[in-house]
Design a protein around this motif. Structure first.
Motif, PDB file in Angstrom:
ATOM      1  N   ALA A 146       0.829  -1.201   0.000  1.00 22.07           N
ATOM      2  CA  ALA A 146       0.000   0.000   0.000  1.00 22.07           C
ATOM      3  C   ALA A 146       0.866   1.254   0.000  1.00 22.07           C
ATOM      4  CB  ALA A 146      -0.909   0.011   1.231  1.00 22.07           C
ATOM      5  N   THR A 147       0.393   2.296  -0.693  1.00 20.57           N
ATOM      6  CA  THR A 147       1.055   3.600  -0.673  1.00 20.57           C
ATOM      7  C   THR A 147       0.252   4.615   0.148  1.00 20.57           C
ATOM      8  OG1 THR A 147      -0.057   4.250  -2.742  1.00 20.57           O
ATOM      9  CG2 THR A 147       2.112   3.214  -2.931  1.00 20.57           C
ATOM     10  N   ILE A 148      -1.007   4.302   0.430  1.00 25.35           N
ATOM     11  CA  ILE A 148      -1.843   5.151   1.281  1.00 25.35           C
ATOM     12  C   ILE A 148      -1.776   4.568   2.685  1.00 25.35           C
ATOM     13  CG2 ILE A 148      -4.167   6.074   1.646  1.00 25.35           C
ATOM     14  CD1 ILE A 148      -4.681   5.772  -1.327  1.00 25.35           C
ATOM     15  N   LEU A 149      -0.850   5.069   3.487  1.00 22.07           N
ATOM     16  CA  LEU A 149      -0.580   4.477   4.790  1.00 22.07           C
ATOM     17  C   LEU A 149      -1.201   5.249   5.943  1.00 22.07           C
ATOM     18  CD1 LEU A 149       3.184   3.612   4.210  1.00 22.07           C
ATOM     19  CD2 LEU A 149       1.195   2.120   3.911  1.00 22.07           C
ATOM     20  N   THR A 150      -1.475   6.529   5.754  1.00 17.26           N
ATOM     21  CA  THR A 150      -2.057   7.363   6.804  1.00 17.26           C
ATOM     22  C   THR A 150      -3.317   8.028   6.272  1.00 17.26           C
ATOM     23  OG1 THR A 150      -0.855   9.385   6.195  1.00 17.26           O
ATOM     24  CG2 THR A 150       0.252   7.838   7.689  1.00 17.26           C
ATOM     25  N   PHE A 151      -4.116   8.564   7.210  1.00 19.24           N
ATOM     26  CA  PHE A 151      -5.319   9.277   6.783  1.00 19.24           C
ATOM     27  C   PHE A 151      -4.946  10.534   6.017  1.00 19.24           C
ATOM     28  CE2 PHE A 151      -8.963  12.183   7.728  1.00 19.24           C
ATOM     29  CZ  PHE A 151      -9.893  11.507   6.941  1.00 19.24           C
ATOM     30  N   GLY A 152      -3.823  11.143   6.361  1.00 22.73           N
ATOM     31  CA  GLY A 152      -3.350  12.306   5.603  1.00 22.73           C
ATOM     32  C   GLY A 152      -3.062  11.954   4.157  1.00 22.73           C
ATOM     33  N   ASP A 153      -2.433  10.780   3.929  1.00 22.41           N
ATOM     34  CA  ASP A 153      -2.209  10.309   2.556  1.00 22.41           C
ATOM     35  C   ASP A 153      -3.530  10.160   1.822  1.00 22.41           C
ATOM     36  OD1 ASP A 153       0.505  10.172   3.022  1.00 22.41           O
ATOM     37  OD2 ASP A 153       0.466   8.035   3.536  1.00 22.41           O
ATOM     38  N   SER A 154      -4.540   9.633   2.522  1.00 24.20           N
ATOM     39  CA  SER A 154      -5.838   9.401   1.901  1.00 24.20           C
ATOM     40  C   SER A 154      -6.519  10.719   1.536  1.00 24.20           C
ATOM     41  CB  SER A 154      -6.726   8.586   2.846  1.00 24.20           C
ATOM     42  OG  SER A 154      -7.951   8.276   2.239  1.00 24.20           O
ATOM     43  N   VAL A 155      -6.420  11.707   2.432  1.00 18.71           N
ATOM     44  CA  VAL A 155      -7.017  13.020   2.142  1.00 18.71           C
ATOM     45  C   VAL A 155      -6.326  13.658   0.939  1.00 18.71           C
ATOM     46  CG1 VAL A 155      -7.331  15.355   3.025  1.00 18.71           C
ATOM     47  CG2 VAL A 155      -7.801  13.401   4.504  1.00 18.71           C
ATOM     48  N   TRP A 156      -5.001  13.594   0.888  1.00 19.62           N
ATOM     49  CA  TRP A 156      -4.259  14.143  -0.237  1.00 19.62           C
ATOM     50  C   TRP A 156      -4.665  13.453  -1.540  1.00 19.62           C
ATOM     51  CZ3 TRP A 156      -1.619  17.831  -2.379  1.00 19.62           C
ATOM     52  CH2 TRP A 156      -0.787  17.566  -3.478  1.00 19.62           C
ATOM     53  N   TRP A 157      -4.742  12.135  -1.507  1.00 19.82           N
ATOM     54  CA  TRP A 157      -5.137  11.397  -2.706  1.00 19.82           C
ATOM     55  C   TRP A 157      -6.565  11.755  -3.128  1.00 19.82           C
ATOM     56  CZ3 TRP A 157      -9.232   7.983  -3.102  1.00 19.82           C
ATOM     57  CH2 TRP A 157      -9.344   7.328  -4.326  1.00 19.82           C
ATOM     58  N   THR A 158      -7.473  11.894  -2.167  1.00 18.08           N
ATOM     59  CA  THR A 158      -8.858  12.221  -2.482  1.00 18.08           C
ATOM     60  C   THR A 158      -8.967  13.604  -3.121  1.00 18.08           C
ATOM     61  OG1 THR A 158      -9.639  10.868  -0.642  1.00 18.08           O
ATOM     62  CG2 THR A 158     -11.180  12.471  -1.535  1.00 18.08           C
ATOM     63  N   CYS A 159      -8.238  14.572  -2.590  1.00 19.25           N
ATOM     64  CA  CYS A 159      -8.268  15.925  -3.165  1.00 19.25           C
ATOM     65  C   CYS A 159      -7.767  15.924  -4.601  1.00 19.25           C
ATOM     66  CB  CYS A 159      -7.429  16.881  -2.316  1.00 19.25           C
ATOM     67  SG  CYS A 159      -8.118  17.247  -0.692  1.00 19.25           S
ATOM     68  N   SER A 160      -6.683  15.222  -4.852  1.00 18.46           N
ATOM     69  CA  SER A 160      -6.150  15.185  -6.218  1.00 18.46           C
ATOM     70  C   SER A 160      -7.071  14.415  -7.157  1.00 18.46           C
ATOM     71  CB  SER A 160      -4.754  14.557  -6.222  1.00 18.46           C
ATOM     72  OG  SER A 160      -4.800  13.200  -5.803  1.00 18.46           O
ATOM     73  N   THR A 161      -7.788  13.428  -6.630  1.00 19.04           N
ATOM     74  CA  THR A 161      -8.712  12.661  -7.463  1.00 19.04           C
ATOM     75  C   THR A 161      -9.969  13.458  -7.777  1.00 19.04           C
ATOM     76  OG1 THR A 161      -7.916  10.578  -6.503  1.00 19.04           O
ATOM     77  CG2 THR A 161     -10.054  10.531  -7.615  1.00 19.04           C
ATOM     78  N   LEU A 162     -10.571  14.096  -6.767  1.00 24.70           N
ATOM     79  CA  LEU A 162     -11.777  14.890  -6.991  1.00 24.70           C
ATOM     80  C   LEU A 162     -11.508  16.072  -7.914  1.00 24.70           C
ATOM     81  CD1 LEU A 162     -13.485  14.978  -3.472  1.00 24.70           C
ATOM     82  CD2 LEU A 162     -14.451  14.037  -5.575  1.00 24.70           C
ATOM     83  N   SER A 163     -10.323  16.646  -7.820  1.00 25.52           N
ATOM     84  CA  SER A 163      -9.998  17.786  -8.681  1.00 25.52           C
ATOM     85  C   SER A 163      -9.534  17.348 -10.064  1.00 25.52           C
ATOM     86  CB  SER A 163      -8.911  18.637  -8.028  1.00 25.52           C
ATOM     87  OG  SER A 163      -7.716  17.896  -7.861  1.00 25.52           O
ATOM     88  N   THR A 164      -9.500  16.019 -10.298  1.00 21.96           N
ATOM     89  CA  THR A 164      -9.086  15.404 -11.568  1.00 21.96           C
ATOM     90  C   THR A 164      -7.628  15.713 -11.910  1.00 21.96           C
ATOM     91  OG1 THR A 164      -9.815  17.234 -13.009  1.00 21.96           O
ATOM     92  CG2 THR A 164     -11.459  15.578 -12.421  1.00 21.96           C
TER      93      THR A 164
END
Length: 218
Positions: A146-164
């Motif tokens: 896994a590369t998403i190890l912390t909740f902070g990683d998940s928030v960062w990934w979600t922001c970049s995904t939602l913003s395309t």
């Protein structure tokens, strides 16, 4: 004039309660996902609150289906409610309806259409993003490679995904995580498109009014 049908009256009576229930669901899910060191009793209570919220949404859906008299057509015309019932992470979207309910009950004017689209889309993006970040963290952080190890990683990934944008520095590796990613991509495109379109339409109206107000020959 407001709709005075039995279904409309039921919706007006329950919309705030259901929005609060959605917040309880989201809060319980947050504690369940992030509270790794909490006692088992607390985690069980959060799980019970989530199931109770799901049951309440199911009762509301069944009552409105019954009152509508539309049978299967109700599923098509209330597709968001159907998704909220089937997909738990979409339940926080119920909160978006609170503003309308409060404004109607106090007889206050609502925001202009463009402002409402922007406000509702922003709220929806925030709620979906937070819920999506929780879900991805839950299924990803303990997965092999896994590369998403912390909740902070998940928030960062979600922001970049939602913003395309999609930087690709952290990505989901599980099937469920990638399925959630597809849903977030679709939501991001739809909601950001709504905001962009509404803002562009508002600018065109402003420029059009300014052109009409100019004196001839200026």
């Amino acid at each position: 004039m407001d709709d005075d049908s039995p279904q409309a009256r039921w919706e007006r009576r329950t919309e705030v309660t259901l929005a609060v229930t959605a917040l309880v669901f989201l809060a319980s899910y947050t504690v369940l996902v992030l509270g790794h060191g909490l006692p088992a009793a607390v985690r069980d209570a959060c799980l019970a609150a989530m199931l109770a919220a799901w049951a309440l949404f199911g009762v509301d859906y069944a009552v409105r289906w019954r009152l509508s008299g539309q049978r299967l057509r109700f599923v098509r015309t209330h597709w968001l409610d159907t998704l909220v019932l089937v997909l738990p992470l979409l339940r926080p979207l119920r909160v978006v309806k609170v503003y309308e309910a409060v404004q109607r009950r106090h007889g206050q004017p609502r925001l202009a259409l463009h402002a409402r689209v922007i406000v509702y889309s922003s709220l929806s993006v925030s709620l979906i993003g937070f819920a999506g970040a929780l879900a991805v963290y839950q299924v990803e952080h303990a997965a092999p490679h896994a590369t998403i190890l912390t909740f902070g990683d998940s928030v960062w990934w979600t922001c970049s995904t939602l913003s395309t944008v999609g930087y690709g520095d952290v990505t989901p590796v599980t099937t469920m995580g990638r399925t959630i990613a597809v849903g977030l991509m679709g939501c991001g495109l739809a909601l950001l498109g709504a905001v962009t379109g509404s803002f562009s339409s508002w600018l065109l109206q402003v420029f059009s009014r300014e052109g009409d107000e100019r004196p001839p020959g200026s």
